[in-house]
Structures are given as structure tokens and as C-alpha cells.
Design a protein around this motif. Structure first.
Motif: not given
Lengths: 244, 244
Positions: A219-244
Motif C-alpha cells: 500500500d503506497p499510501g501507508r509507505l508514505d505515512s511511514v516515511m513522513s513519520e520517520t522524517r518527523a522523528l528524525a527532525a525531533e532528534l535533530g538528524a538530517a536527511v542524507a538521501e531520499g
């Protein structure tokens, strides 16, 4: 959902001489077809080992794909082992002989090459557009060559015969964070999306810790949700996106 | 002679996302130590699948090496699966905690990272000189990280504990001949040297058919005999030596 196993046959893989490339190829192709690759086994050129692995895998998977051991030399014993596993005879197949005759001249089709036309009774041939010597299908087992270019060409010819499910697709993002800092929040994301397979793969590049998070599912929509939640988590931790 | 199996654990290998590199490494290292690698299985991050494979492999091999699934994230389930297979508890290991404390600051050693100190009761730690989080040995099973650099470093620390046999060595020669022309004579060479494993690996380079013949075994003199007989056979067939 249909599932599959691969049985790689060959001492050269187990000795470390040859790096297998067929598992990664078939893994991707099967996922795209919506077939889950559940297990791989690699065994030696040994009839008892091949028969035992084949019996275990074919009774527990929708499909089994074998790779290797169908050439003309003494160490090519896959066809005989498959015949033994199914309790059928190995017979010279007239159509396989015809294909070899198309490739080899009269004097060239010697006993060793004719061995490649010995096919278990009841099997259907699998086309080999590269070097003619066919693979075959018997029941739910597809027997293919080990040479990657030939295995790929053979798979092209059988892909359409496989059950088709929703394609497994994936999304990934690579973050500049240490895996252990992300782990707890990532576990909560996995818990919220049980039908998505969330994987975490750390790496170290230029002294920097990176983690690639891969979401896989149908389910591509679900995958997109997981990705945006992961990016939000990374931002909370002060991490940057290196790729993707 | 001691034999071994490898159990690779990880969805990323089966999806084709990650190309396994640990099998070829361990295959070479074990052969040099005189231990025969008999089988490899690759399974998903699934407890039942890991336990079933582990039980089958550890009862039929001198050693089992596992690769993958001992990190801090939710998809790292190998240690729990090994504990279940052996019917022992998973316990926080004080020495493993100490090693993690050496690597991580007070606030950094969170619950996720402490998971890497949960070790099956009765296991011995395997050193991880790269990122500290240890592997372990329980019975005849060695549990190692999936990241190739860490697996290699862990293996350095355990190699000396393995039974040592006569090293398996190999000789090879690449010939400008088609495999089917060489097959019959090569089979006779194999028959004359049953204790040598003679393998034949065709390839196609720049439209030219090549075959690499590999002789593997523990008696270098025998391997040299196989090689000289193979060269003589090639000369009879008018083939040249392309390499070796």
C-alpha cells in the motif's frame, strides 16, 4: 499471497569463489510480481543434499526456483536430483534435443551436450534464448541455469505464468543519526503500521553514522505515512536527511 | 572433517535490496581453516523461521554461524530466537552492558541499546572491536552481526577456537574452449582423482566461450596433477590457456 523459495546449487558459491547474484535478482523480480521470497538455501553439488532441500522447500512454498547444475559436465547433477526428488525417470526430451541440434553441428552434439536434453518425465521446458539448453518446470519447481544472464533470460519466459499479487513496493530514507537513537521511535512507527515491513540498516561512511530506513509493503499510501513519520522523528532528534 | 552452515537473517537480503557479502567471506575463511561449508540458509526476520532453520542446521553441522539481526531496532530478533531455539532465557549480560557503557555516554545507553546486551543464558560473548555490541556463542552456534566489517572483525576473534583441518586449497585454469567439448575428458579426470573436487564454470567474454576449471582439495600435489591433465586435455582439443 504466493510465496517462493530459491535453491542455489553449487560448490563454487559455498567455497566463496563465486559471488551469487541470482538471489538479489529473483528477490526483486518476485517482489515486483507480488510473490514473497521467504527462504533461500545454498547446497553443494551433492544429490542427497539437493533432494532433501528440494523436498523441504517444495512442500512449504508456492514456487521453488533452482539455480545451477544443468550444464554438460560431471558436476551438473541438478536434473537427476530433481527427477529423484519427484520419483520420476530422467528421459531424453525430443524437443530439447531439437533445440540443441539447432545450436550445435552434427559432430558437436556429443554425449556430454546431450545430457542437457535429459529432462525429468512430465516436466515442461523453460526456454533458454541465450544458449538453447533448456531449463524446465516440474510441479511447482522451476529449474534454471546458474549463469546470471541465462537465469535472467529464462525468468523472462516464465514470469507471466506465476500468480500475480499486489506488487511489493518500498520507500527509503537515509538519515544522519545513530541507529540506537532512532530505535525506540521507529519501533512505535512499526507498531502503528503492522502491515508495513519497516527495516533499519545502519552504515558508517567517512566516520559518520547513517541509518537507512526502508518501508516495504503493498500500500503506497501507508509507505508514505511511514516515511513522513520517520522524517518527523528524525527532525525531533535533530538528524538530517542524507538521501531520499 | 568439521563442517559448517551459515544462517543469514534478514528481509533486506531476500528483497534484493542488499547483496549478501558474508557467505563468500566465511566460505573462504572456513575453507582455509579446513572446515567444509556445507549449507547456507537465508530466512526472514521471523522468529519461527529462524528457530526452525537453527534447529535443523545445528543438529547436522559441527558449527553454525548466523549473520544479522543483533542490533537495537525492533527488527533485530536473532538473540531472542536463538534463546528460544535452545530453550534458555534471554538475560541482561553484565559484561555486555559494561562494553556498551564504554562506548555510549550515560544518557545514550537507552533501552534500545541495552537490548544489545540481552544475551541467551549460558552463552559466551564474541568480541566486537568495531562497535562494541557483542555477538555470542551458544553451543555450536556463533551469532554475529550482519554488517560485513563487523562480522569480519568478530570472526577474527573466534577463528582460533574452531577445529582445524588440512586447509582446502584450489588451483584453476581458464581455457578457450566450449564446456561441452571438454566435458567428457574432464569427467575422466574427475574419475581418476575422486578426492579432488573438480568444478567447471563456463563464461562468455567478448563473444568468446571460456571455461574455468577449478580443482579443490587438501592435497596440493593431487591438485597439480588435475591441472596438468586438464592442460593436456585442452591442448589435445586445440584450446589455449587464457588465464592461470
Amino acid at each position: 499471497m504466493a510465496n517462493a523459495a530459491i535453491l542455489v546449487i553449487g560448490n563454487e558459491i559455498l567455497s566463496g569463489r563465486t559471488q551469487d547474484a541470482n538471489v538479489a535478482f529473483l528477490g526483486k523480480e518476485l517482489a515486483a510480481r507480488g510473490v514473497t521470497l521467504s527462504e533461500v538455501r545454498i547446497v553443494r553439488d551433492d544429490q542427497a543434499a539437493i533432494v532433501a532441500a528440494l523436498d523441504a522447500l517444495r512442500s512449504s512454498h508456492t514456487y521453488v526456483f533452482t539455480s545451477g547444475g544443468i550444464g554438460p559436465t560431471h558436476d551438473d547433477i541438478t536434473s537427476a536430483a530433481v527427477a529423484k526428488a519427484f520419483g520420476v525417470a530422467l528421459e531424453r526430451d525430443p524437443e530439447a534435443v531439437r533445440r540443441l541440434q539447432n545450436r550445435y553441428g552434427e559432430g558437436e552434439l556429443n554425449a556430454a551436450r546431450l545430457k542437457m536434453a535429459e529432462i525429468p518425465a512430465g516436466a515442461e521446458l523453460v526456454d533458454n534464448p541465450i544458449s538453447q539448453a533448456p531449463g524446465f518446470r516440474l510441479g511447482n519447481v522451476f529449474v534454471m541455469a546458474g549463469i546470471p544472464a541465462i537465469l535472467r533470460a529464462m525468468f523472462e519466459g516464465i514470469r507471466h505464468t506465476l500468480a500475480e499479487g499486489p506488487p511489493q513496493v518500498s520507500r527509503s530514507v537515509t538519515l544522519t543519526v545513530r541507529e540506537g537513537d532512532l530505535a525506540e521511535g521507529l519501533g512505535r512507527i512499526q507498531d502503528r503500521h503492522p502491515e508495513v515491513d519497516v527495516g533499519s540498516y545502519p552504515s558508517f561512511t567517512d566516520g559518520r553514522s547513517l541509518v537507512t530506513i526502508v518501508a516495504r509493503g503493498t500500500d503506497p499510501g501507508r509507505l508514505d505515512s511511514v516515511m513522513s513519520e520517520t522524517r518527523a522523528l528524525a527532525a525531533e532528534l535533530g538528524a538530517a536527511v542524507a538521501e531520499g
